[in-house]
Scaffold this active site. Structure first.
Site, PDB file in Angstrom:
ATOM      1  N   HIS A  88       0.720  -1.425   0.056  1.00 39.58           N
ATOM      2  CA  HIS A  88       0.306  -0.431   0.031  1.00 39.58           C
ATOM      3  C   HIS A  88       0.985   1.340   0.357  1.00 39.58           C
ATOM      4  O   HIS A  88       0.669   2.063   0.842  1.00 39.58           O
ATOM      5  CB  HIS A  88      -1.339  -0.131   1.173  1.00 39.58           C
ATOM      6  CG  HIS A  88      -1.791  -1.323   1.289  1.00 39.58           C
ATOM      7  ND1 HIS A  88      -3.161  -0.803   0.317  1.00 39.58           N
ATOM      8  CD2 HIS A  88      -1.834  -2.585   1.901  1.00 39.58           C
ATOM      9  CE1 HIS A  88      -3.641  -1.795   0.903  1.00 39.58           C
ATOM     10  NE2 HIS A  88      -3.163  -2.934   1.381  1.00 39.58           N
ATOM     11  N   ASN A 160     -10.062  -3.296   0.931  1.00 38.83           N
ATOM     12  CA  ASN A 160     -10.320  -3.292   0.014  1.00 38.83           C
ATOM     13  C   ASN A 160     -11.328  -3.725  -0.929  1.00 38.83           C
ATOM     14  O   ASN A 160     -12.276  -3.069  -0.198  1.00 38.83           O
ATOM     15  CB  ASN A 160      -9.140  -4.393  -0.623  1.00 38.83           C
ATOM     16  CG  ASN A 160      -7.679  -4.776  -0.027  1.00 38.83           C
ATOM     17  OD1 ASN A 160      -6.969  -3.818  -0.355  1.00 38.83           O
ATOM     18  ND2 ASN A 160      -6.755  -5.592   0.001  1.00 38.83           N
TER      19      ASN A 160
END
Length: 521
Positions: A88, A160
């Site tokens: 990320h 997500n």
């Protein structure tokens, strides 16, 4: 000035060092040869007996802290990058507010869900695998992490855009990411590496199928949904718990990019998704998402023919209940101080919300908080972007960059002098456990069915794009056993799916069908 008489002695010392180094190299080479083929070990040299499954309290219980191999894998994995996030790394964020529109006190006592209440939030959107300056047009799951600044402390809902994940056990997480990251010798991402891993990880078939559709490249952050992926628990005032899954549904609708569209955008702007979010908020076009939950009672878990706490599964057919709406209405004033120093961890929950026994989530409870402590520092939660809005009363102390206001002599509990004590009203819920400790996979794997169901739900165009996208990477795999294992997974999920991708990479359909027939769900 140094005397010339020292030169022969120096030369002699250098010769001795060369001989010693040569001896050490020969001993090292001999030891390496003696170990080949090697057994996987921990860093202390102890052999590993199971690198696929975490130790759990029975077949349905939580992961055990005594699993030293799991902890070491996660600790070492968390410390591989400084200071960029290991995963990320590429992201952007915005501030906003969450407004509750439904009374769910029957499910949860969390004050964040008080009817009509408004809670400040900070959201960080991200790509998962690629680096901090990578294009936002690459095929990759997108992170959707929300920090709720509630009156009872901060709650982080970390998820997500896709509703499932590649693996079901945290033991596999460092290996999965290693396979997806660029190779250590070339610094290039290589389908031969990640399909080598996934060809021995059949539960990934569902996630891979979703990722290689156009949903693997959202058009921008405003037009994608978010999912908690894992099951969590809601606890009501009576102490009763339910299992829940979270779903952020974009009011802007879901819109994605084809491979061709992504390539065109990337040629002119590799920051397009960040630019879109910042521009929309600056114009007053504030994006909104509705938060929904699916709810399961504990006694319903056994009614599924798959493990309902498996992160590679959705809960099909279960109705969703809308809780409220989030509006993002303010861009960060400083990207580093807010977006990049923001620290999310699924272990950050508040009374009325707990984590489930999901094996992947259990590992993330440790890994995320640990990596933030390493990446930012032990006092990361004292930074303004991470600081709770309510008062923190803790005996944690000192450490690098401590900005707290701890005073007085009492830094322990229990104490008759401090006036601070625990409150049993906030004890965790009780989970009945049976069985013995173990390291074994879950019993109801059902690795392929949901992948097939998802494939059959796609339109003809979506199927065509899926096959084209997948063939682009799978067609680069040179190891035949890896290639045919992957093709057999897709064939097992759905015969048409398997035949289509096999034809696209010019594989032998008879071998694919034979290997698929030998697979068990």
């Amino acid at each position: 000035m140094r005397s010339n008489s020292s030169l022969p002695h120096a030369a002699s010392s250098r010769s001795l060092n060369v001989i010693t180094a040569a001896l050490l190299l020969s001993v090292s080479a001999a030891a390496s040869a003696a170990l080949a083929p090697s057994t996987l070990t921990r860093d202390n040299g102890a052999p590993v007996g199971d690198n696929q499954n975490s130790q759990t309290a029975g077949p349905t219980g939580p992961t055990l802290l005594q699993d030293a191999h799991l902890l070491q894998k996660l600790q070492r994995f968390d410390r591989e990058r400084v200071p960029e996030r290991v995963v990320h790394a590429r992201g952007t964020g915005a501030h906003g507010v969450f407004t509750v529109s439904d009374d769910i006190s029957d499910l949860s006592r969390a004050k964040v869900f008080t009817m009509g209440s408004q809670t400040p939030v900070f959201v960080r959107f991200s790509a998962v695998i690629h680096g901090s300056h990578s294009p936002e047009t690459l095929r990759d799951p997108r992170g959707f992490a929300t920090k709720f600044y509630t009156t009872e402390g901060n709650w982080d809902l970390v998820g997500n855009n896709l509703p499932v994940f590649f693996i079901r056990d945290a033991m596999k997480f460092p290996d999965m990411v290693h396979s997806l990251k660029p190779a250590p010798d070339t610094n290039l991402q290589d389908p031969n590496r990640f399909f080598d891993f996934f060809s021995q990880t059949p539960e990934a078939t569902h996630m891979l199928t979703r990722l290689y559709t156009d949903y693997g490249i959202p058009k921008n952050y405003r037009t994608m949904d978010g999912n908690g992926v894992h099951a969590y628990k809601f606890i009501n005032a009576a102490g009763q718990y339910s299992y829940v899954k979270f779903h952020w549904k974009s009011q802007q609708g879901e819109h994605n990019l084809t491979g061709a569209q992504a390539a065109k955008i990337q040629s002119t702007d590799f920051n397009h998704a960040t630019r879109d979010l910042i521009s929309a908020i600056n114009k007053g076009d504030f994006p909104k998402w509705d938060l929904f939950v699916q709810v399961l009672k504990p006694e319903q878990l056994a009614s599924f023919d798959f493990d309902a706490l498996d992160a590679t599964k959705i809960w099909p057919g279960l109705p969703e209940r809308k809780i409220g709406t989030m509006t993002l209405n303010r861009n960060p004033g400083n990207i580093f101080q807010e977006t990049e120093q923001s620290a999310f961890a699924p272990s950050n929950v508040v009374p009325g919300i707990e984590t489930s026994e999901d094996r992947l989530l259990q590992g993330r409870l440790f890994s995320y908080a640990d990596t933030q402590s390493y990446r930012i520092g032990a006092n990361a939660l004292q930074l303004p972007i991470n600081r709770p809005r309510n008062q923190v009363v803790s005996n944690n102390q000192d450490g690098s960059m401590n900005a707290g206001m701890r005073t007085g002599s009492i830094n322990y509990e229990p104490s008759r002098l401090s006036g601070v004590s625990q409150d049993e009203a906030f004890k965790s819920s009780a989970l009945p456990l049976v069985g013995s400790t173990q390291q074994a996979r879950i019993t109801k794997t059902l690795n392929f069915r949901q992948a097939g169901e998802y494939y059959r739900s796609l339109t003809a165009t979506e199927k065509k794009n899926l096959i084209s996208n997948l063939a682009g990477d799978l067609g680069q795999v040179t190891h035949q056993d890896t290639l045919y294992a992957m093709l057999s997974f897709f064939q097992k999920a759905d015969p048409e799916y398997g035949r289509s991708i096999s034809a696209a990479v010019s594989a032998d359909p008879i071998r694919v069908a034979r290997e698929a027939a030998a697979l068990r769900e």
